[in-house]
Write a protein that holds these residues in place. Structure first.
Motif, mmCIF file in Angstrom:
data_model
loop_
_atom_site.group_PDB
_atom_site.id
_atom_site.type_symbol
_atom_site.label_atom_id
_atom_site.label_comp_id
_atom_site.label_asym_id
_atom_site.label_seq_id
_atom_site.Cartn_x
_atom_site.Cartn_y
_atom_site.Cartn_z
ATOM 1 N N VAL A 93 38.258 59.185 11.345
ATOM 2 C CA VAL A 93 38.720 59.331 12.980
ATOM 3 C C VAL A 93 39.445 58.201 13.382
ATOM 4 O O VAL A 93 38.799 57.050 13.145
ATOM 5 N N ASP A 136 40.280 63.936 9.970
ATOM 6 C CA ASP A 136 39.603 64.804 10.785
ATOM 7 C C ASP A 136 40.222 64.924 12.414
ATOM 8 O O ASP A 136 40.713 66.052 12.657
ATOM 9 N N ARG A 137 40.231 63.863 12.956
ATOM 10 C CA ARG A 137 40.589 63.942 14.459
ATOM 11 C C ARG A 137 41.276 62.748 14.788
ATOM 12 O O ARG A 137 40.898 61.372 14.301
ATOM 13 N N VAL A 139 40.938 60.560 18.740
ATOM 14 C CA VAL A 139 40.337 60.813 20.098
ATOM 15 C C VAL A 139 41.323 59.908 20.842
ATOM 16 O O VAL A 139 41.728 58.615 20.504
ATOM 17 N N GLN A 185 48.476 67.828 19.336
ATOM 18 C CA GLN A 185 47.925 68.914 18.656
ATOM 19 C C GLN A 185 48.747 70.176 18.643
ATOM 20 O O GLN A 185 48.536 70.902 17.631
ATOM 21 N N ASP A 194 44.781 70.674 9.684
ATOM 22 C CA ASP A 194 43.404 70.977 10.430
ATOM 23 C C ASP A 194 43.007 69.681 11.197
ATOM 24 O O ASP A 194 42.070 69.671 11.523
ATOM 25 N N VAL A 195 43.782 68.748 11.208
ATOM 26 C CA VAL A 195 43.390 67.624 12.013
ATOM 27 C C VAL A 195 43.488 67.950 13.320
ATOM 28 O O VAL A 195 44.388 68.634 13.906
ATOM 29 N N ARG A 196 42.546 67.347 14.370
ATOM 30 C CA ARG A 196 42.358 67.488 15.732
ATOM 31 C C ARG A 196 42.749 66.341 16.347
ATOM 32 O O ARG A 196 42.521 65.160 16.228
ATOM 33 N N ALA A 197 43.610 66.850 17.682
ATOM 34 C CA ALA A 197 43.722 65.757 18.754
ATOM 35 C C ALA A 197 42.968 66.175 20.031
ATOM 36 O O ALA A 197 42.932 67.322 20.698
ATOM 37 N N VAL A 198 41.925 65.081 20.397
ATOM 38 C CA VAL A 198 41.097 65.473 21.437
ATOM 39 C C VAL A 198 40.904 64.251 22.460
ATOM 40 O O VAL A 198 41.557 63.103 21.894
ATOM 41 N N ASP A 247 31.602 69.298 17.014
ATOM 42 C CA ASP A 247 32.877 70.518 16.677
ATOM 43 C C ASP A 247 33.207 70.921 17.768
ATOM 44 O O ASP A 247 32.892 72.013 18.251
ATOM 45 N N GLY A 250 40.704 71.325 18.999
ATOM 46 C CA GLY A 250 41.691 70.421 19.471
ATOM 47 C C GLY A 250 42.302 70.708 21.103
ATOM 48 O O GLY A 250 42.011 71.741 21.371
#
Length: 298
Positions: A93, A136-137, A139, A185, A194-198, A247, A250
């Motif tokens: 992350v 993973d992501r 932030v 995203q 599969d990487v998420r942007a949140v 969990d 994105g």
């Protein structure tokens, strides 16, 4: 709404947090460290970073390291990214947390207005440079004040035609954060990643973000005023930690659940119409690529 402090175990997961020597970034690091995370604290001031690291759970076990990063300086961003990529084989992350508020007008060494450079452009470059190793992501830290940034002018980011207003510049940089999150995203999804942007914002949290204003009265009011009306910084940091560990899909944006999103526990946050403008997000991305010299790597 029931309080949320049930952070999942994070053993074996590596987090990179910018601006982690104080405020929300520091408290996010402490919370994640207490759950077993391995942490890279990316700080402009190494001495303050090391002092903060000693207060993060896991430091004595070798799970916390400090590396120098000035996100307002693209050469520093590149040097940090190159060094980190040589040092680690993966990042779970990336938390883009560092920021300034109320800074007097100024251009960075790259010729970019201070708020835009620090709050958006440096993190844009950092994210894309590290993205091939992120598992993973990402932030992105925004603010409820992004709603005041709807007049973002991509053709006058240096405020050459407009009268400079520090808080307007801040709001526009925070709008840029959410536009970046959404476009990142979109690109990740299109690339089959599969990487998420949140994203997250801390609401009204007691931090020293006005310390870069250059105005002693504003700094004093910001420091003491926040301590009278704001949540403790660790409560604001829970929104970042929630976005970094739970969990969620994105393009999700997290903030305090209470009235006006000033106080409360992590929950889905509201976004302005401008922050959901896909065309504006695309154009901001293109401008950011030109200014930073960094492109999407996937």
């Amino acid at each position: 709404m029931r309080p949320w402090t049930a952070v999942p175990p994070q053993s074996g997961r590596r987090f990179v947090i910018t601006g982690a020597n104080s405020g929300v970034g520091f408290h996010a690091a402490r919370i994640l460290g207490s759950r077993g995370a391995t942490l890279v604290l990316a700080c402009r001031n190494l001495e303050k970073g090391e002092e903060a690291a000693r207060q993060v759970p896991g430091h004595d076990a070798g799970r916390v390291v400090v590396r120098r990063l000035d996100v307002s300086d693209l050469s520093s961003v590149r040097a940090f990214a190159e060094s980190l990529l040589d040092e680690v084989d993966g990042i779970d992350v990336l938390v883009n947390n560092a920021g300034v508020l109320g800074a007097p007008f100024g251009l960075t060494v790259d010729g970019v207005e201070t708020h835009f450079a620090t709050n958006h452009l440096g993190h844009f470059a950092l994210t894309n440079l590290l993205l091939p190793r992120i598992r993973d992501r990402v932030v992105v830290t925004s603010s409820r004040e992004h709603r005041g940034g709807s007049d973002l002018d991509l053709e006058d980011l240096a405020w050459e035609r407009r009268r400079y207003r520090a808080f307007a510049a801040y709001s526009q940089s925070k709008l840029a954060n959410l536009l970046f999150m959404s476009e990142l995203q979109r690109r990740l999804s299109a690339a089959g990643s599969d990487v998420r942007a949140v994203g997250a914002h801390p609401g009204a949290s007691s931090t020293n973000i006005t310390g870069g204003s250059g105005h002693p009265v504003l700094t004093w009011i910001g420091y003491h005023g926040q301590r009278l009306v704001s949540m403790p910084a660790w409560r604001g940091a829970l929104n970042t930690v929630y976005a970094a560990t739970m969990d969620i899909p994105g393009d999700t944006y997290i903030g305090p659940h209470g009235r006006l999103e000033l106080h409360g526990w992590p929950a889905p946050a509201r976004r302005s119409k401008a922050s959901q403008d896909a065309d504006l997000a695309r154009r901001l991305w293109e401008v950011s690529e030109k200014l930073s010299g960094v492109t999407f790597p996937l």
